[in-house]
Design an enzyme around this catalytic site. Structure first.
Site, mmCIF file in Angstrom:
data_model
loop_
_atom_site.group_PDB
_atom_site.id
_atom_site.type_symbol
_atom_site.label_atom_id
_atom_site.label_comp_id
_atom_site.label_asym_id
_atom_site.label_seq_id
_atom_site.Cartn_x
_atom_site.Cartn_y
_atom_site.Cartn_z
ATOM 1 N N CYS A 1 19.388 -19.094 -83.386
ATOM 2 C CA CYS A 1 19.299 -19.661 -81.816
ATOM 3 C C CYS A 1 18.528 -18.505 -80.850
ATOM 4 O O CYS A 1 17.421 -18.768 -80.818
ATOM 5 C CB CYS A 1 20.213 -20.201 -80.840
ATOM 6 S SG CYS A 1 20.636 -22.168 -82.740
ATOM 7 N N HIS B 1 20.707 -26.474 -84.448
ATOM 8 C CA HIS B 1 21.784 -26.693 -83.515
ATOM 9 C C HIS B 1 20.807 -27.355 -82.235
ATOM 10 O O HIS B 1 19.735 -27.313 -82.243
ATOM 11 C CB HIS B 1 22.288 -25.162 -82.688
ATOM 12 C CG HIS B 1 22.849 -24.359 -84.451
ATOM 13 N ND1 HIS B 1 23.392 -22.986 -83.971
ATOM 14 C CD2 HIS B 1 23.418 -24.851 -85.262
ATOM 15 C CE1 HIS B 1 24.055 -23.057 -85.223
ATOM 16 N NE2 HIS B 1 23.707 -24.143 -85.818
ATOM 17 N N GLU C 1 20.163 -26.247 -79.389
ATOM 18 C CA GLU C 1 19.274 -25.213 -79.242
ATOM 19 C C GLU C 1 18.042 -25.171 -79.112
ATOM 20 O O GLU C 1 16.803 -25.305 -78.857
ATOM 21 C CB GLU C 1 19.235 -23.962 -78.162
ATOM 22 C CG GLU C 1 20.972 -23.282 -78.310
ATOM 23 C CD GLU C 1 22.151 -23.396 -78.834
ATOM 24 O OE1 GLU C 1 23.068 -22.155 -78.677
ATOM 25 O OE2 GLU C 1 22.823 -23.917 -79.892
#
Length: 262
Positions: free
Chosen positions: A172, A139, A141
């Protein structure tokens, strides 16, 4: 006279026999035609199928249905990628950052970042830009620490600010906690437009862990949306009119986040 009568009778009999033969011949021809009409066309031979797993979805579903189960082959998604840029398209901002309660169709994360680094011998410009993740996989992040800020010096002070379209998922959140634990001089503030699956226990635990690791968490106010529009969007020097329920939705999410963290 008798011979003439006999020859006439024989000719009449011959005509009857010939007429009977003609009728029988016509009947046979008609029967033959009917048989030809009733004979169906021969089915065309099926083309041989290539070896391997190249059957269609319908064929696969039919074969599985015969076994008592209806299963479809999983669809393979395109390769995962992270998009990095300075300013995003106005449409993406208006759709992805809208702080609606039900985020239908918003299956990706947009992350706008500011990195202010202090303490070096020479001044370092503020790093600014945005990340966008595509499809499943890592992701935005996680990608921030891999592509934007992969290096870290403990002699420097890092002030990092994120404006995200939604709060981090549980995975995350755990990775961010690991980074903050390893990089002692890095301070992170995350301002979120929406809360991602906030009712799930693992999501709540992840948000609490972030706060416990020193991360500042807050929902985005209307002024934050205006700031993103001015700083991270290709706005062509146009102003933006925020959606009608922006303030109301902020208050809704802020209440939920406060109840999770306290």
């Amino acid at each position: 006279m008798a011979d003439r009568k006999e020859s006439k009778s024989k000719a009449a009999i011959r005509k009857k026999v010939e007429a009977k033969d003609v009728k029988e011949k016509e009947k046979k021809e008609e029967k033959g035609k009917k048989k030809l009409e009733k004979v169906p066309d021969k089915p065309k031979p099926e083309e041989p199928k290539p070896a391997g797993k190249e059957e269609t979805v319908e064929e696969g579903a039919q074969a599985n249905a015969e076994d008592g189960e209806l299963e479809l082959e999983p669809i393979e998604l395109p390769p995962f990628e992270i998009i990095v840029g300075e300013r995003m398209d106005p449409f993406f901002f208006k759709f992805q950052f809208k702080n609606v309660e039900y985020s239908s169709g918003r299956n990706k994360t947009f992350l706008c970042f500011l990195v202010d680094t202090q303490g070096g011998a020479t001044p370092i410009d503020v790093l600014r830009g945005y990340l966008e993740d595509e499809h499943s996989g890592g992701h935005a992040e996680e990608a921030f620490f891999q592509q934007v800020l992969p290096l870290y010096e403990n002699s420097l002070q890092y002030a990092v600010t994120w404006y995200t379209s939604s709060s981090p998922c549980a995975a995350c959140a755990a990775k961010i906690v690991e980074v903050l634990s390893a990089r002692k001089t890095l301070r992170l503030a995350i301002f979120c437009s929406r809360l991602f699956q906030w009712e799930e226990p693992e999501i709540q635990a992840g948000l609490k862990a972030l706060a416990g690791a020193g991360c500042k968490l807050r929902m985005m106010r209307p002024l934050d949306f205006n700031y993103i529009w001015d700083t991270f969007v290709e706005n062509e020097e146009q102003s933006i009119t925020l959606w009608e329920d922006c303030q109301e939705n902020y208050e809704y999410y802020e209440e939920k986040l406060s109840s999770i963290l306290h």
